[in-house]
Design a protein around this motif. Sequence first.
Motif, PDB file in Angstrom:
ATOM      1  N   ASP A  33      32.875  31.161  27.136  1.00 30.90           N
ATOM      2  CA  ASP A  33      33.451  31.388  25.806  1.00 30.90           C
ATOM      3  C   ASP A  33      32.914  32.670  25.207  1.00 30.90           C
ATOM      4  O   ASP A  33      33.664  33.448  24.598  1.00 30.90           O
ATOM      5  CB  ASP A  33      33.155  30.215  24.884  1.00 30.90           C
ATOM      6  N   GLU A  34      31.613  32.918  25.369  1.00 28.69           N
ATOM      7  CA  GLU A  34      30.993  34.134  24.831  1.00 28.69           C
ATOM      8  C   GLU A  34      31.553  35.379  25.520  1.00 28.69           C
ATOM      9  O   GLU A  34      31.811  36.396  24.874  1.00 28.69           O
ATOM     10  CB  GLU A  34      29.469  34.075  25.008  1.00 28.69           C
ATOM     11  N   GLN A  35      31.769  35.276  26.839  1.00 27.46           N
ATOM     12  CA  GLN A  35      32.315  36.416  27.586  1.00 27.46           C
ATOM     13  C   GLN A  35      33.761  36.686  27.169  1.00 27.46           C
ATOM     14  O   GLN A  35      34.196  37.829  27.118  1.00 27.46           O
ATOM     15  CB  GLN A  35      32.246  36.166  29.101  1.00 27.46           C
ATOM     16  N   GLY A  36      34.492  35.628  26.865  1.00 26.02           N
ATOM     17  CA  GLY A  36      35.874  35.785  26.437  1.00 26.02           C
ATOM     18  C   GLY A  36      35.999  36.416  25.068  1.00 26.02           C
ATOM     19  O   GLY A  36      36.981  37.052  24.751  1.00 26.02           O
ATOM     20  N   GLU A  37      34.985  36.213  24.242  1.00 29.17           N
ATOM     21  CA  GLU A  37      35.015  36.771  22.892  1.00 29.17           C
ATOM     22  C   GLU A  37      34.680  38.246  22.887  1.00 29.17           C
ATOM     23  O   GLU A  37      34.941  38.942  21.909  1.00 29.17           O
ATOM     24  CB  GLU A  37      34.027  35.997  21.994  1.00 29.17           C
ATOM     25  N   GLN A  38      34.073  38.732  23.935  1.00 33.70           N
ATOM     26  CA  GLN A  38      33.650  40.141  23.972  1.00 33.70           C
ATOM     27  C   GLN A  38      34.737  41.080  24.343  1.00 33.70           C
ATOM     28  O   GLN A  38      35.733  41.016  24.791  1.00 33.70           O
ATOM     29  CB  GLN A  38      32.491  40.324  24.948  1.00 33.70           C
ATOM     30  N   ARG A  67      29.890  27.528  27.455  1.00 34.51           N
ATOM     31  CA  ARG A  67      29.483  28.391  26.336  1.00 34.51           C
ATOM     32  C   ARG A  67      29.416  29.849  26.788  1.00 34.51           C
ATOM     33  O   ARG A  67      29.858  30.751  26.074  1.00 34.51           O
ATOM     34  CB  ARG A  67      28.136  27.940  25.769  1.00 34.51           C
ATOM     35  N   GLN A  68      28.873  30.059  27.982  1.00 32.85           N
ATOM     36  CA  GLN A  68      28.751  31.419  28.509  1.00 32.85           C
ATOM     37  C   GLN A  68      30.142  32.023  28.725  1.00 32.85           C
ATOM     38  O   GLN A  68      30.381  33.186  28.381  1.00 32.85           O
ATOM     39  CB  GLN A  68      27.963  31.402  29.811  1.00 32.85           C
TER      40      GLN A  68
END
Length: 107
Positions: free
Chosen positions: A102-107, A99-100
């Motif tokens: 994925d969140e970093q990739g979305e930023q 999840r972490q």
Amino acid sequence: MGVVTPQRKGVVPDALADRLRAAVAAQSEAVVELHAAIAAALLAGGSVREVERISGVPRNTVERWGRRGGWPSAEQKAQWAEEKRRRDELAEKLDAARRQLDEQGEQ
């Protein structure tokens, strides 16, 4: 045993009747020993698959005879529960890491 003279129909000679009774008794003892050996192998930590492979007894039968013989022991149940807890904990950590990422990739 030598050649036995055929008897009239329906009669088993005494010597062969004794032999049959002994064979039946030996078979019963062997079955009891097989049940005990399977339970002992499982209680010693052998896997169901390994006991199945060695004995030639089907997996479901190995499990059934093992349970009748006291398998799994309380210690084995506790060990399995601890292993499951560790796997669940690791899976949760991996999910959090994904999840972490994925969140970093979305930023």
